[in-house]
Design an enzyme around this catalytic site. Structure first.
Site, short mmCIF file in Angstrom:
data_model
loop_
_atom_site.label_atom_id
_atom_site.label_comp_id
_atom_site.label_asym_id
_atom_site.label_seq_id
_atom_site.Cartn_x
_atom_site.Cartn_y
_atom_site.Cartn_z
N ALA A 396 1.16 2.01 1.08
CA ALA A 396 2.58 1.98 0.72
C ALA A 396 3.42 0.96 1.47
O ALA A 396 4.47 0.53 0.97
CB ALA A 396 3.18 3.36 0.93
N ALA A 397 3.01 0.61 2.68
CA ALA A 397 3.89 -0.22 3.52
C ALA A 397 3.87 -1.69 3.08
O ALA A 397 2.83 -2.16 2.60
CB ALA A 397 3.43 -0.11 4.97
N PRO A 398 4.99 -2.41 3.21
CA PRO A 398 6.25 -1.99 3.83
C PRO A 398 7.18 -1.21 2.92
O PRO A 398 8.32 -0.94 3.31
CB PRO A 398 6.87 -3.33 4.26
N GLY A 399 6.74 -0.88 1.72
CA GLY A 399 7.50 0.13 0.98
C GLY A 399 8.20 -0.30 -0.29
O GLY A 399 8.89 0.51 -0.90
N GLY A 400 8.03 -1.57 -0.68
CA GLY A 400 8.73 -2.05 -1.88
C GLY A 400 8.57 -1.10 -3.06
O GLY A 400 9.57 -0.63 -3.63
N ASP A 419 -0.13 4.75 4.84
CA ASP A 419 -0.58 3.40 5.20
C ASP A 419 -1.24 3.44 6.57
O ASP A 419 -0.85 4.22 7.43
CB ASP A 419 0.58 2.40 5.20
N ASP A 447 -5.56 6.17 7.66
CA ASP A 447 -6.49 5.42 6.81
C ASP A 447 -6.65 6.28 5.55
O ASP A 447 -6.90 7.49 5.64
CB ASP A 447 -7.84 5.25 7.53
N ASP A 465 -1.85 0.46 -4.48
CA ASP A 465 -1.48 -0.96 -4.49
C ASP A 465 -2.37 -1.60 -3.42
O ASP A 465 -1.99 -1.69 -2.25
CB ASP A 465 0.01 -1.09 -4.15
N CYS A 518 -1.60 -7.82 -6.25
CA CYS A 518 -0.80 -9.02 -6.56
C CYS A 518 -1.74 -10.21 -6.60
O CYS A 518 -1.49 -11.26 -6.02
CB CYS A 518 0.34 -9.22 -5.56
C1 LIG Z 1 -0.52 -4.93 -0.78
S1 LIG Z 1 -0.01 -4.16 0.66
C2 LIG Z 1 0.96 -2.84 0.03
C3 LIG Z 1 2.34 -3.25 -0.37
C4 LIG Z 1 3.20 -2.05 -0.73
N1 LIG Z 1 2.62 -1.25 -1.77
C5 LIG Z 1 4.58 -2.46 -1.14
O1 LIG Z 1 4.90 -2.42 -2.31
O2 LIG Z 1 5.37 -2.82 -0.26
C6 LIG Z 1 -1.46 -3.33 1.14
C7 LIG Z 1 -1.29 -2.32 2.23
O3 LIG Z 1 -2.53 -1.63 2.36
C8 LIG Z 1 -2.62 -1.15 3.68
N2 LIG Z 1 -4.01 -0.73 3.95
C9 LIG Z 1 -5.09 -1.54 4.10
N3 LIG Z 1 -6.18 -0.78 4.31
C10 LIG Z 1 -5.78 0.52 4.29
C11 LIG Z 1 -6.45 1.77 4.46
N4 LIG Z 1 -7.76 1.81 4.71
N5 LIG Z 1 -5.72 2.89 4.39
C12 LIG Z 1 -4.39 2.84 4.15
N6 LIG Z 1 -3.71 1.69 3.99
C13 LIG Z 1 -4.40 0.54 4.06
C14 LIG Z 1 -2.12 -2.32 4.48
O4 LIG Z 1 -1.70 -1.90 5.75
C15 LIG Z 1 -0.98 -2.85 3.61
O5 LIG Z 1 0.24 -2.35 4.05
#
Ligand SMILES: C[S@@+](CC[C@H](N)C(=O)[O-])C[C@H]1O[C@@H](n2cnc3c(N)ncnc32)[C@H](O)[C@@H]1O
EC number: 2.1.1.176
Length: 580
Positions: A396-400, A419, A447, A465, A518
């Site tokens: 989810a991070a950074p949350g958009g 996240d 995780d 995402d 993306c």
């Molecule tokens: C594409 S970004 C997400 C962007 C977010 N959905 C938004 O709209 O702002 C991918 C995210 O996956 C997280 N991530 C990567 N591996 C992960 C895991 N094993 N468990 C949870 N989060 C994970 C990363 O920290 C990163 O924040």
């Protein structure tokens, strides 16, 4: 805090001051800073100096001073220094944290050129990011000017607003056009490739900026040539200035004759054609070859042209704070920021020029709007969260997306934002407060693969995402094309499979699972869904046609946006439903 002083020194007094002000050695090991004050004669020259107040972490201080630091034994390397005169001096902790650095002022070099060159150096050598929207706070500009002094050994006049915009645009432009600019440098460089590779990184950046300004920005040649030469002379040595002058003059002469070198597209196999296109449009060859196989040559060229253009940003009016698109438009009009309404999403507005003004206006900080690409908004539409739902946003991070999802739920239900990255998750939690949705957003630092065991089959809707190559957002992430490798794709697809497995286990019977990226790479998108469905017959694809415009629906019923077709980032989403 900036203080201007005029100081003229005798060499003897300089020597004394060197000892007293050891902190002002430049990172290149050359003494770069004058004594603190005084009116002492140093031949006929009058030299301008400026005092720059700068904060530094202990680590960056150590890094900066490393070339001049010699160990004085007894484990106190941190703050005991052997000066050039051989005296040991001790640097108090406070001084290390907040020090004054004195650097010579070079008012004849435009600050935007010097700052651009140093920022490019940091991106290439130091792993900084060329984020198009970053580095805009007052504090970060102050830091940047201080960094400039430490790197070049001199300072320039202050950067005004126009200069700051120019730096941001130039840095992004030079990073994007790196391959093409290097091709031009090599075409006019009198020596061979090995010599070019051995060239001082700073000299290379000065040449790239100079050629970019001449060829892509078509700036006044006199200023470009003169300042690039001066910059190289003052920051490096006179010979470097002469070399820059000679090379830029050759580029200019050929440009004026309309005879700039151009990679040949004639004859040759698919590989050499891809190589030539990669140089002309400044992308890595492996990406061009992949895209040519996937989209054909014409679309690949259009895609690369989009990636090289100034990006279009989108703003989402925050309905959770009662802000409508009309409200946001009137704010943008007050700021005199040109904008266009999104043809696809009712809360979204496109902005191409003037994002820095929006960032400074406070509209983001007070939660009136968020920067969010339309492609991300459309993915949220595919999830179609309803008030009262339990939604899990798995990465989810950074949350958009999580915050837009929450804003659609009108304060009913919950969005569990999972996240693994604690820092990014903190940003999400803060943004949820600012945007007025914190009552239904629950941040979970996990995780996903561990979280899945805790919350099996608990959600009405799950959004994954996934972490991806980001090859759909290359216009906004100027440096990403050079950071990615084909090997990354393999590693990412393995992670995506693992995370999709975990995300699926969270969906209740009859619930919805949305997988998004993306990226425009089938390997990260439709291939992952194919692989997942081959193991999970209990999930079926639901077409996204009732949620997104028809031009963005693939034959399989997936959402696919492309920069060269839809004037937004490239993105993908598949919607699936669990039967039992
Ligand atoms: C594409 S970004 C997400 C962007 C977010 N959905 C938004 O709209 O702002 C991918 C995210 O996956 C997280 N991530 C990567 N591996 C992960 C895991 N094993 N468990 C949870 N989060 C994970 C990363 O920290 C990163 O924040």
């Amino acid at each position: 805090m900036m203080v201007m002083r005029i100081v003229v020194l005798s060499p003897q007094q300089q020597q004394l001051q060197w000892v007293a002000h050891f902190s002002s050695f430049s990172p290149t090991g050359v003494f770069s800073s004058p004594p603190q004050q005084g009116h002492i004669s140093e031949g006929p020259q009058r030299v301008l100096y400026r005092t720059v107040r700068c904060r530094q972490s202990r680590d960056s201080w150590q890094k900066d001073t490393a070339p001049t630091r010699r160990s004085v034994g007894n484990g106190q390397r941190d703050h005991r220094m052997l000066t050039q005169t051989g005296r040991i001096v001790t640097r108090p902790y406070e001084q290390r944290e907040l020090r004054r650095q004195h650097v010579r002022l070079e008012p004849d070099i435009s600050p935007h050129r010097a700052v651009a060159v140093v920022r490019l150096l940091r991106i290439e050598e130091g792993g900084a990011y060329a984020d198009v929207l970053s580095g805009e706070g007052e504090k970060s500009w102050e830091d940047e000017m201080a960094y400039l002094g430490r790197t070049l050994g001199f300072c320039t006049s202050e950067l005004d607003l126009r200069g700051r915009r120019l730096v941001t645009d130039e840095v992004a432009g030079v990073v994007r056009w790196k391959r093409y600019l290097d091709f031009l440098i090599l075409s006019f460089f009198k020596r061979d490739l090995q010599d070019y590779e051995r060239m001082e990184p700073l000299l290379r950046q000065i040449l790239r900026v100079g050629i970019y300004e001449l060829v892509k920005l078509e700036m006044a040649p006199h200023a470009v040539l003169n300042e690039a030469m001066k910059l190289a002379k003052v920051a490096l040595r006179p010979g470097a200035g002469n070399m820059v002058n000679g090379l830029l003059r050759s580029v200019l002469a050929y440009q004026e004759m309309g005879k700039l070198p151009f990679p040949s597209l004639e004859g040759g196999d698919e590989r050499s054609r891809a190589r030539a296109l990669a140089t002309i449009h400044s992308h890595p060859v492996w990406m061009v070859r992949r895209w040519m196989a996937q989209f054909g040559e014409g679309n690949t060229v259009r895609l690369m042209e989009c990636n090289n253009r100034r990006p279009i940003f989108a703003l989402r009016a925050n309905s959770a704070q009662g802000v409508s698109r009309t409200d946001l438009i009137s704010e943008l009009e007050k700021l005199e920021v040109a904008h266009v309404e999104s043809p696809y999403l009712q809360d979204f507005i496109r902005v191409s020029i003037g994002m820095q003004d929006v960032l400074r206006s406070g509209l983001l900080q007070n939660g009136s709007c968020a920067v969010q690409d339309e492609s991300a908004g459309l993915v949220v539409g595919v999830v179609d969260a309803q008030p009262g739902d339990t939604v899990i946003d798995c990465c989810a991070a950074p949350g958009g997306k999580a915050l837009f999802l929450a804003s659609k739920m009108k304060g009913q239900g919950k969005v569990v934002a999972v996240d693994v990255n604690e820092g990014r998750l903190r940003m999400l939690t803060e943004a949820a407060k600012v945007q007025g949705v914190s009552d239904i957003v629950i941040s979970c630092h996990y995780d996903l693969r561990d979280y899945a065991a805790k919350a099996a089959r608990s959600a009405d809707r799950v959004l994954l995402d996934a972490p991806c190559s980001g090859l759909g957002v290359l216009s906004k992430r100027a440096d990403l094309r050079w950071r990615r490798t084909p090997e990354d794709l393999q590693q990412l697809t393995n992670l995506q499979d693992d995370l999709l497995e975990a995300a699926a286990s969270l969906v209740r019977s009859g619930g919805v699972l949305v997988y998004s990226t993306c990226s425009i790479e089938p390997a990260e998108n439709s291939d992952r869904i194919g692989f997942f469905l081959s193991k999970h017959p209990e999930f079926t694809i639901e077409t996204v046609e009732s949620f997104v415009p028809a031009t963005m629906v693939s034959e399989e019923g997936f959402f696919c946006s492309y920069p060269h077709e839809h004037q937004m980032d490239g993105a993908f989403a598949a919607r699936m439903r669990r039967a039992t």
